[in-house]
Design a protein around this motif. Sequence first.
Motif, PDB file in Angstrom:
ATOM      1  N   ASP A   1       3.173   4.078  -1.013  1.00 10.72           N
ATOM      2  CA  ASP A   1       4.175   5.151  -0.612  1.00 10.72           C
ATOM      3  C   ASP A   1       3.625   5.938   0.572  1.00 10.72           C
ATOM      4  O   ASP A   1       4.657   6.823   1.072  1.00 10.72           O
ATOM      5  CB  ASP A   1       4.951   5.983  -1.672  1.00 10.72           C
ATOM      6  CG  ASP A   1       5.763   5.070  -2.585  1.00 10.72           C
ATOM      7  OD1 ASP A   1       5.474   3.702  -2.206  1.00 10.72           O
ATOM      8  OD2 ASP A   1       6.350   5.452  -3.429  1.00 10.72           O
TER       9      ASP A   1
ATOM     10  N   ASP B   1       9.071   4.627   7.451  1.00  6.74           N
ATOM     11  CA  ASP B   1       8.408   3.734   6.668  1.00  6.74           C
ATOM     12  C   ASP B   1       7.468   4.081   5.541  1.00  6.74           C
ATOM     13  O   ASP B   1       6.547   3.394   5.128  1.00  6.74           O
ATOM     14  CB  ASP B   1       7.601   2.407   7.617  1.00  6.74           C
ATOM     15  CG  ASP B   1       7.474   1.084   6.831  1.00  6.74           C
ATOM     16  OD1 ASP B   1       8.317   0.959   5.710  1.00  6.74           O
ATOM     17  OD2 ASP B   1       6.653   0.280   7.317  1.00  6.74           O
ATOM     18  N   LEU B   2       7.714   5.177   5.022  1.00  3.08           N
ATOM     19  CA  LEU B   2       7.241   5.705   3.937  1.00  3.08           C
ATOM     20  C   LEU B   2       7.828   6.805   3.269  1.00  3.08           C
ATOM     21  O   LEU B   2       8.827   7.590   3.912  1.00  3.08           O
ATOM     22  CB  LEU B   2       5.778   6.485   4.169  1.00  3.08           C
ATOM     23  CG  LEU B   2       5.607   7.623   5.074  1.00  3.08           C
ATOM     24  CD1 LEU B   2       4.186   8.191   4.905  1.00  3.08           C
ATOM     25  CD2 LEU B   2       5.831   7.443   6.476  1.00  3.08           C
ATOM     26  N   THR B   3       7.586   6.955   1.901  1.00  2.00           N
ATOM     27  CA  THR B   3       8.393   7.825   1.055  1.00  2.00           C
ATOM     28  C   THR B   3       7.757   9.212   0.486  1.00  2.00           C
ATOM     29  O   THR B   3       8.317   9.767  -0.279  1.00  2.00           O
ATOM     30  CB  THR B   3       9.384   7.317  -0.117  1.00  2.00           C
ATOM     31  OG1 THR B   3       8.512   6.613  -0.785  1.00  2.00           O
ATOM     32  CG2 THR B   3      10.529   6.421   0.775  1.00  2.00           C
TER      33      THR B   3
ATOM     34  N   ARG C   1       6.813  -3.487   0.259  1.00  2.00           N
ATOM     35  CA  ARG C   1       5.297  -3.678   0.300  1.00  2.00           C
ATOM     36  C   ARG C   1       4.851  -4.715  -0.284  1.00  2.00           C
ATOM     37  O   ARG C   1       5.438  -5.362  -1.108  1.00  2.00           O
ATOM     38  CB  ARG C   1       4.677  -2.456  -0.048  1.00  2.00           C
ATOM     39  CG  ARG C   1       5.197  -1.162   0.303  1.00  2.00           C
ATOM     40  CD  ARG C   1       4.411  -0.844   1.648  1.00  2.00           C
ATOM     41  NE  ARG C   1       4.295   0.447   2.216  1.00  2.00           N
ATOM     42  CZ  ARG C   1       5.130   1.232   2.900  1.00  2.00           C
ATOM     43  NH1 ARG C   1       5.892   0.369   3.722  1.00  2.00           N
ATOM     44  NH2 ARG C   1       4.953   2.310   3.490  1.00  2.00           N
TER      45      ARG C   1
ATOM     46  N   TYR D   1      14.301   9.671   3.502  1.00  3.80           N
ATOM     47  CA  TYR D   1      12.906   8.915   3.884  1.00  3.80           C
ATOM     48  C   TYR D   1      13.229   7.676   3.371  1.00  3.80           C
ATOM     49  O   TYR D   1      13.582   7.193   2.112  1.00  3.80           O
ATOM     50  CB  TYR D   1      11.795   9.601   3.236  1.00  3.80           C
ATOM     51  CG  TYR D   1      11.694  11.024   3.967  1.00  3.80           C
ATOM     52  CD1 TYR D   1      10.774  11.180   5.219  1.00  3.80           C
ATOM     53  CD2 TYR D   1      12.061  11.846   3.255  1.00  3.80           C
ATOM     54  CE1 TYR D   1      10.567  12.402   5.625  1.00  3.80           C
ATOM     55  CE2 TYR D   1      11.914  13.235   3.912  1.00  3.80           C
ATOM     56  CZ  TYR D   1      11.217  13.302   5.011  1.00  3.80           C
ATOM     57  OH  TYR D   1      10.833  14.587   5.511  1.00  3.80           O
TER      58      TYR D   1
ATOM     59  N   GLN E   1      11.353   3.373   3.137  1.00  2.00           N
ATOM     60  CA  GLN E   1      10.421   2.540   3.274  1.00  2.00           C
ATOM     61  C   GLN E   1      10.565   0.929   2.970  1.00  2.00           C
ATOM     62  O   GLN E   1      11.358   0.867   1.780  1.00  2.00           O
ATOM     63  CB  GLN E   1       8.878   2.864   2.578  1.00  2.00           C
ATOM     64  CG  GLN E   1       9.023   2.599   1.071  1.00  2.00           C
ATOM     65  CD  GLN E   1       7.479   3.164   0.110  1.00  2.00           C
ATOM     66  OE1 GLN E   1       7.172   4.179   0.996  1.00  2.00           O
ATOM     67  NE2 GLN E   1       7.217   2.508  -0.523  1.00  2.00           N
TER      68      GLN E   1
END
Length: 838
Positions: A257, A301-303, A601, A596, A598
């Motif tokens: 993350d 693209d990230l939290t 993954r 946010y 993402q």
Amino acid sequence: MTSLVALVLLAAATPAPEPISPPRLLAEPPRPGYPAAQTGAARVVLQLTVDATGEVRDVQVVSPEQPPFDAVASAEARALRFAPATREGKPIAVRIQYAFQFEPPAAAPAGELSGTVRERGTRRRLSGIEVAIGDRAAVTDAQGRFELGEVAAGAQHVVIAAPSYRRLELTEPIADGQRLEVAYLLDPVDASPYEATVTGERTRREVSKTSISTAETERVPGTRGDALKIVEDLPGVARTSPIGGGQLVIRGSKPGDSLVYLDGERIPLLYHFFALSSTVNSDLLAGIDFVPGNFGASYGDLTGGLVEVRTRPSRDELHGYANLNALEGSLLFEGPIAPGLTFAAAGRRSYMDAVLGAVVDSSQFRFTAAPRYHDAQVRLDWAPPGSAHRLSVLALTSNDTLGMLFRRPISDDPNQVGGLDLRTGFSQLRLGHRWQGGALGVETIAMIETQEHRNTIGSETVDVTGRSFMLRSTATLELSEHVALAGGVDSVASQFTVSGRLPKSMIRLEGEPSMGRPDEEPTVISGMRYDRYTPALWTEARFTPLPGLTVTPGVRLDVFTYVTDRERTSTTLSPRLGVRWEATPRLALKGGAGLYSQGARDAAPLPVVGNPDVEPERAFQLTAGAELRPASGYLVTVEGFWKKLDRLVVHTSAADAQGLALNVDNAGTGRVYGLEVLVRKELGDRAFGWIAYTLSRSERVDRPGEATRLFDFDQTHNLTAVGGYRLGRGWQLGARLRLISGNPTTPVVGAAYLASTDSYLPMYGATNSDRAPLFAQLDLRIDKVWTYDRWTLDAYLDVLNATNHRSAEGVAFNYDFTRQARVEGLPLFPSVGLKASF
């Protein structure tokens, strides 16, 4: 030269005047001063009225007008003193003429002094240094150069006095009509090519931001001089192993993350195996920005949080170093190629194969591939003279290899036998361009990347290769000192090929046990292709509506497209806001809120083991805090944070309308909240240090209706204290103390025998309902630096776990899970090294 013409103009009116004795100068007057900016000789004739006492009462110029000379002559004449004129022995007043002769002064013998000022040992050019001869002085420019124009010939006393450097006094022979070129070396008060402090916010765009200069990190104990290892000692970062397992866990978000960026583009691995070293040479870095949350719209693209690593341009003079210690050796060399064109090259190779081979228990396993890691970086910088353009090329590569053959089952999973083969690496080619035209600036970086990951544990394998193309372009416009705009594109296109043989239960998600079912049929994946496209647009503004108040609104549009056996596209819109108020010169208040997201993954969007229809995860973040400077050189920051997590990817037993297993969905939720405190003593003449404390709680609910559980790396208390002291004469001591809550664990409460595989299946209690004991570790470092004119030698001893207190890191079981033993962490681990720099 002066002349006196005694001409009596005024006398008593008598038919037969008696002779008059003219006035007589009481003292020879000095040569009159020659007016500045004049040339040639001049003669000024004056008419003076001398009274009966010998005083000059009136002055008139009778020669042709010569203003600069006339003024000087008139002033000099008024200062003349006479014995008065007499007639019949009695003083009388008379008028006389008096002339001043001006001759240009002969040129005094003089020469010039110029040169450079550098730091002794490092040869670093020093700017802003004053070089003085008497009352004449010059200050060095950005290149360390100074020029003292006209200096009197002869032996001249030169003095250089600068903060943090020893006073330099010497005598230089100045020759008439010649320029003397010199090179001065200043001795640091405490010979130390590195410093160790954590700096405050470099800019004010992010709500929560700590900026670290790499020149300030290389002597923090426990890092072995690796600048990126300092991230583990900052507030909000969870410990993932005794030496930092390479996973980045920030503010209660799971690994993956949070991301690491190098000049705006991500790098897939921050650390080599066991996190002993980072994958990028620290000497090529300018600094590190750590943002644990509520970052601006330029990142997506990230939290979780992020680490932005900033590289520096290669130097335009020859520099380098060689560094050898117990685990690795590294080299760096850089310098100029042509005007405006410079290069840098660096490399590192570990000795882990020799070290581990000597200490491991060969009765349990033997190496089939010697454990080792290496990395290399090559950089070119081109700054055309007089141009607003700057170009750079950066190529980097990293590779890790470890192979083992176990003579008995793997300790943390009695059902696993066989071997271990881990290979991971990446290579990147980055092209950067920067242009600045007044208030408008544009910065672009394009990158091509290849990745390779191969993990084999027993009979289970995962083999992933990937290629990616990344493009980030950012434009900034300073409309005024109160308004600035920024925006850009941030796009990544990746293609992965996946092969493997493993049970579905081995696709482990956060909160799940690490041991799979030995009776489960493995899933075989052969050459499955997976494409991931994430283009994004963002914009941000910065306003200062009131003095000291900065408001930063922004918004980001992300598109997530996955192509496996079908194509799936999701779009998210993420508004964000940051506010900072400099209430007083010593107090600042700050806060932020933002959404946010993402994309999925790893294996989450893959068919067979994942779900191509999985949605992006989301997080809503809130941060509020204050910064206080109670005294010069001290900084205290306090921040509270809260995060709401939803659409988390979790495993499911559900199936789609056609009866195919979904494997994973977005049913998970969570929340994270806590308080961070940083108390910092900035580097002074002797001491530096900081204390970082985090109080936090990170919880998850895997599916609606299920009980709340703890996050795998929930650490209620995380305290890190770092300090160092310069003893003088090149000696420096440092220490780091860490006291951290143990990670949550899921207890094994029993086991079931599986006749089909003649093995045992563990039975678990409530997820993460137990916790490992408190982690405690003390690290020490001592440095001795010898400083020579053109190079320095640093001998250091860096000791991990100096007290040899081996904290519990987990448990190991026997074959039927009836007995367990504690898995202990790293023992006392000294590392001795030498680093020669020039």
